[in-house]
Design a protein around this motif. Structure first.
Motif, mmCIF file in Angstrom:
data_model
loop_
_atom_site.group_PDB
_atom_site.id
_atom_site.type_symbol
_atom_site.label_atom_id
_atom_site.label_comp_id
_atom_site.label_asym_id
_atom_site.label_seq_id
_atom_site.Cartn_x
_atom_site.Cartn_y
_atom_site.Cartn_z
ATOM 1 N N PHE A 105 33.090 34.533 33.381
ATOM 2 C CA PHE A 105 32.952 33.232 34.265
ATOM 3 C C PHE A 105 34.313 32.756 34.486
ATOM 4 N N VAL A 106 34.575 32.711 35.837
ATOM 5 C CA VAL A 106 36.172 32.213 36.040
ATOM 6 C C VAL A 106 36.229 31.114 36.808
ATOM 7 N N ARG A 107 37.155 30.383 36.490
ATOM 8 C CA ARG A 107 37.792 29.031 37.191
ATOM 9 C C ARG A 107 38.915 29.266 37.710
ATOM 10 N N ILE A 108 39.173 29.356 39.120
ATOM 11 C CA ILE A 108 40.340 29.477 39.751
ATOM 12 C C ILE A 108 40.986 28.232 40.238
ATOM 13 N N GLN A 109 42.216 28.001 39.888
ATOM 14 C CA GLN A 109 42.929 26.752 40.434
ATOM 15 C C GLN A 109 44.097 27.194 40.968
ATOM 16 N N GLY A 110 44.589 26.350 42.170
ATOM 17 C CA GLY A 110 45.814 26.616 43.053
ATOM 18 C C GLY A 110 45.441 26.331 44.483
ATOM 19 N N GLY A 111 46.516 26.898 45.387
ATOM 20 C CA GLY A 111 46.282 26.802 46.705
ATOM 21 C C GLY A 111 45.419 27.819 47.379
ATOM 22 N N PHE A 112 45.488 27.808 48.578
ATOM 23 C CA PHE A 112 44.770 28.749 49.098
ATOM 24 C C PHE A 112 45.221 30.552 48.784
ATOM 25 N N HIS A 113 46.486 30.751 48.976
ATOM 26 C CA HIS A 113 46.904 31.962 48.750
ATOM 27 C C HIS A 113 46.766 32.377 47.270
ATOM 28 N N GLU A 114 46.809 31.518 46.523
ATOM 29 C CA GLU A 114 46.667 31.577 45.055
ATOM 30 C C GLU A 114 44.988 31.994 44.664
ATOM 31 N N ILE A 115 44.227 31.291 45.189
ATOM 32 C CA ILE A 115 42.911 31.634 44.958
ATOM 33 C C ILE A 115 42.487 32.848 45.540
ATOM 34 N N ARG A 116 42.755 33.148 46.908
ATOM 35 C CA ARG A 116 42.559 34.440 47.508
ATOM 36 C C ARG A 116 43.139 35.814 46.637
ATOM 37 N N ASN A 117 44.257 35.448 46.246
ATOM 38 C CA ASN A 117 44.686 36.697 45.342
ATOM 39 C C ASN A 117 43.821 36.779 44.070
ATOM 40 N N SER A 118 43.627 35.835 43.534
ATOM 41 C CA SER A 118 42.952 35.685 42.094
ATOM 42 C C SER A 118 41.548 36.205 42.052
ATOM 43 N N ASP A 121 41.651 39.889 42.108
ATOM 44 C CA ASP A 121 41.871 40.459 40.891
ATOM 45 C C ASP A 121 40.892 40.305 39.827
ATOM 46 N N VAL A 122 40.269 39.126 39.872
ATOM 47 C CA VAL A 122 39.238 39.188 38.861
ATOM 48 C C VAL A 122 37.871 40.054 38.873
ATOM 49 N N VAL A 123 37.889 40.369 40.243
ATOM 50 C CA VAL A 123 37.044 41.537 40.641
ATOM 51 C C VAL A 123 37.221 42.834 39.847
ATOM 52 N N VAL A 124 38.746 43.210 40.180
ATOM 53 C CA VAL A 124 39.257 44.240 39.540
ATOM 54 C C VAL A 124 39.086 44.253 38.072
ATOM 55 N N VAL A 125 39.155 43.280 37.494
ATOM 56 C CA VAL A 125 39.339 42.989 35.935
ATOM 57 C C VAL A 125 37.761 43.068 35.610
ATOM 58 N N SER A 126 37.223 42.653 36.147
ATOM 59 C CA SER A 126 35.540 42.886 35.651
ATOM 60 C C SER A 126 35.023 44.242 35.869
ATOM 61 N N THR A 132 29.710 41.645 34.287
ATOM 62 C CA THR A 132 29.393 41.246 35.554
ATOM 63 C C THR A 132 30.117 39.925 35.829
ATOM 64 N N LEU A 133 30.692 39.792 36.946
ATOM 65 C CA LEU A 133 31.351 38.813 37.236
ATOM 66 C C LEU A 133 30.545 37.456 37.934
ATOM 67 N N VAL A 134 30.524 36.152 37.152
ATOM 68 C CA VAL A 134 29.874 35.200 37.815
ATOM 69 C C VAL A 134 30.687 34.546 38.781
ATOM 70 N N ILE A 135 29.805 33.817 39.872
ATOM 71 C CA ILE A 135 30.681 33.530 40.984
ATOM 72 C C ILE A 135 31.616 32.459 40.611
ATOM 73 N N PRO A 136 33.146 32.645 40.852
ATOM 74 C CA PRO A 136 34.056 31.840 40.301
ATOM 75 C C PRO A 136 33.968 30.325 40.765
ATOM 76 N N GLU A 137 34.236 29.491 39.955
ATOM 77 C CA GLU A 137 34.528 27.919 40.388
ATOM 78 C C GLU A 137 35.921 27.729 40.779
ATOM 79 N N ILE A 138 36.052 27.418 42.100
ATOM 80 C CA ILE A 138 37.226 27.201 42.756
ATOM 81 C C ILE A 138 37.599 25.714 42.616
ATOM 82 N N GLN A 139 38.926 25.525 42.071
ATOM 83 C CA GLN A 139 39.343 24.066 41.954
ATOM 84 C C GLN A 139 40.548 24.010 42.721
#
Length: 628
Positions: A105-118, A121-126, A132-139
């Protein structure tokens, strides 16, 4: 007689009332039609009254599409036409198996470019962890402390089945992978599949971006997208405070001090901004970008779309750009307020949800005691303390008072969430623009920023689209030569600018392939996601038969070889050659007039058209001299 007159009067009154009802119903019907029309088809509305603040101003018809001038300004980059990235994602991927090690379960924080990059990457890490990657919570805030990615957490995941990751550092996670995985083609193409095919914006965002694109193209002319990249964080990180004045310099220095205390920036607080600018470490100012575009040949009526969620210094930093180009627009001038509000959805009323705190009982008792105390005269009570509030436009209140950044208010957090939607709209428009030019390619942590992601997506989607990558170090040197006569450059200087801009269409791309990949693969996804780098002869050496070669290419999902100019040994040989168009195509550029002549109104052609023939003759002489 009185009765008959009364009946006639009543009959007339009935007819008047009936006519009034019919007119009212007709008026309501027309209003409903107009409301529906403006909501669904405002793009096609042709009238002298416009709903938007932008009224295009053009001097003359655009150059014919087949003319050399049009091809130089708007046409595709010839050497990149041979690089056609695969439009479809790779069809074959290794089997991940039916059993997974758990959930992430991923929580992604930051701006637009940080979120899109992350997200990519978390898909690759999974995929690496077979989880199984749970839909990330974007903050949209980085106020909370995140958890750094650590592969030792694999054992935790196997034991507890679920691992939560908070990605708050920004940039991407690619640099944390082992070297053998950073350049793994399977993982890189997975990133491309996620970033350029799987990720989709909300329907409301995509629809509004499409409407704005249609409005930009309604005049029938191509347009330039420009991303300034001038955020306070980026300016503070790279030490560019002295490019501004007064309170803006103090704000940048305050932010740099804040970054140094948290280990984001290493070095000294005072930085020679002039030296940083000459080193190419500072963004290009909007004025400099405008001069580059005018020197290259774009006329004053060129449509320029300014993207980005923040331009530090406010609209006053864009004044020189507006002076050089009449049609400078952004999302606010091409959409209505209710269209922007529509994409936010339903939101709670923050004012009513957070009432002011009532005074304490002790203060009320003191106030009552003062009223009933002794005979007058007596001193007046102290004035009530005013609640501390800061001007969002200026910020100078807390700069002088505190070493720490003030806590974000609820309204500021809401605005930050809105900025993600604004930048999503800008992202779509910048990708589809005929020409894109960035002012800067790094964010407030030294990572590739919004403009870098746009350039990477444009390279993947349509490599031959014009994407200028000016060398800020070389541009600073060019401007140093004419700093005393900035708007009266000679033809030799103009020729140098044009040569530099043409050269950077290819050389900038090549340099980005070495600089951007370690920080963010998405800013330069070529050639891993587009073509095969090694020659077919190399494959034949390692392959036992031609059929094996075809199987290798099929498994990689690559249908063609990379062009020869992308090979490192050929790059060095051809680096000094002109990279795009021959100079003999530069035959109709209007030269050195960066501003329209004074005393002319916006509807007239201005002084530029009066000197057009003379400018063309000067350019022809320049070209003939260059060919000798």
């Amino acid at each position: 007689m009185k009765g008959e007159g009364k009946m006639v009067l009543n009959s007339r009154m009935k007819w008047v009332g009936l006519v009034g009802l019919v007119l009212s119903a007709f008026s309501l019907f027309i209003h409903f039609l107009l409301a529906r029309f403006s909501a669904e088809a405002v793009v096609d509305y042709q009238s002298s009254i416009t709903l938007f603040s932008w009224r295009p101003i053009f001097e003359s018809p655009l150059f014919p599409i087949t003319s050399p001038m049009y091809r130089r300004l708007w046409g595709p980059v010839r050497r990149l036409e041979f690089l056609h990235p695969d439009a479809n994602p790779r069809g074959h991927y290794a089997d991940v198996g039916s059993q997974t090690n758990g959930f992430i379960f991923v929580r992604i924080q930051g701006g637009f470019h940080e979120i899109r990059n992350s997200i990519c990457d978390v898909v690759v890490v999974s995929r690496l962890l077979n989880a199984t990657l749970v839909i990330p919570e974007i903050q949209s805030t980085t106020s909370k402390k995140g958890i750094r990615l650590n592969f030792l957490q694999i054992t935790i995941m196997i034991k507890h089945s679920v691992v939560e990751l908070v990605v708050s550092e920004g940039g991407c996670l690619q640099a944390t992978l082992p070297p053998q995985l950073q350049h793994n083609e399977e993982l890189q193409r997975l990133r491309c599949r996620v970033a350029f095919h799987a990720l989709r914006f909300r329907q409301e965002v995509q629809e509004l971006a499409t409407k704005i694109l249609l409005r930009l193209r309604a005049p029938g002319r191509p347009f330039i997208a420009y991303d300034p990249g001038m955020t306070r964080d980026a300016l503070a990180y790279h030490g560019c405070a002295e490019l501004f004045q007064d309170v803006h310099t103090e704000l940048i220095q305050h932010k740099r001090s804040w970054m140094m205390k948290r280990g984001i920036v290493k070095g000294k607080l005072p930085v020679n901004s002039a030296k940083q600018r000459l080193n190419g470490s500072c963004p290009l100012m909007p004025e400099e970008v405008g001069i580059l575009l005018r020197a290259y040949g774009y006329s004053w009526d060129t449509i320029i779309y300014v993207s980005g969620g923040e331009v530090f210094g406010g609209q006053r930093t864009l004044i020189p750009l507006h002076s050089m180009f009449e049609n400078v627009v952004d999302r606010t001038s091409l959409s209505t307020p209710w269209e922007l509000t529509w994409i936010y959805g339903r939101e709670a009323n923050l004012v009513s949800s957070y009432p002011s705190t009532p005074p304490s009982i002790e203060k009320e008792m003191k106030h009552e005691a003062w009223k009933t105390a002794g005979p007058r005269p007596r001193p007046l009570p102290p004035p009530p303390a005013r609640p501390k509030s800061y001007n969002i436009e200026g910020w100078w209140g807390w700069v002088a008072e505190s070493d720490n950044e003030p806590e974000s208010t609820v309204m500021e957090l809401r605005t930050n969430a809105h900025k993600l939607l604004w930048e999503a709209i800008d992202y779509v428009i910048c990708i589809e623009a005929d020409v894109f030019i960035p002012g800067f390619d790094r964010d407030g942590k030294g990572h590739p920023n919004f403009a870098s992601l746009v350039m990477g997506h444009r390279l993947y989607q349509s490599a031959a689209l014009k994407t200028y990558r000016p060398d800020r170090k070389e541009v600073a040197k060019l401007f140093e030569k004419i700093q005393d006569h900035l708007y009266h450059a000679n033809h030799t200087w103009l020729k140098s600018v044009r040569k530099h801009m043409r050269k950077r269409l290819i050389d900038g791309l090549i340099e980005a392939s070495t600089k951007s990949k370690p920080m963010s693969f998405l800013s330069h996804p070529v050639p891993e996601c587009s073509c095969l780098m090694y020659d077919s002869t190399e494959i034949e050496v390692h392959a036992s038969s031609p059929s094996t070669q075809s199987q290798v290419q099929a498994s990689l999902g690559i249908a063609h070889q990379c062009p020869a100019w992308m090979k490192s040994d050929l790059i060095l040989r051809s680096k000094d050659k002109d990279n795009e168009e021959d100079l003999d195509e530069d035959d109709s550029t209007s030269s050195g007039l960066f501003f329209r002549q004074g005393g002319e109104n916006h509807e007239s052609g201005g002084g530029e058209s009066n000197n057009k023939e003379e400018a063309q003759m000067d350019d022809q002489e320049e070209l003939e001299g260059g060919e000798r």
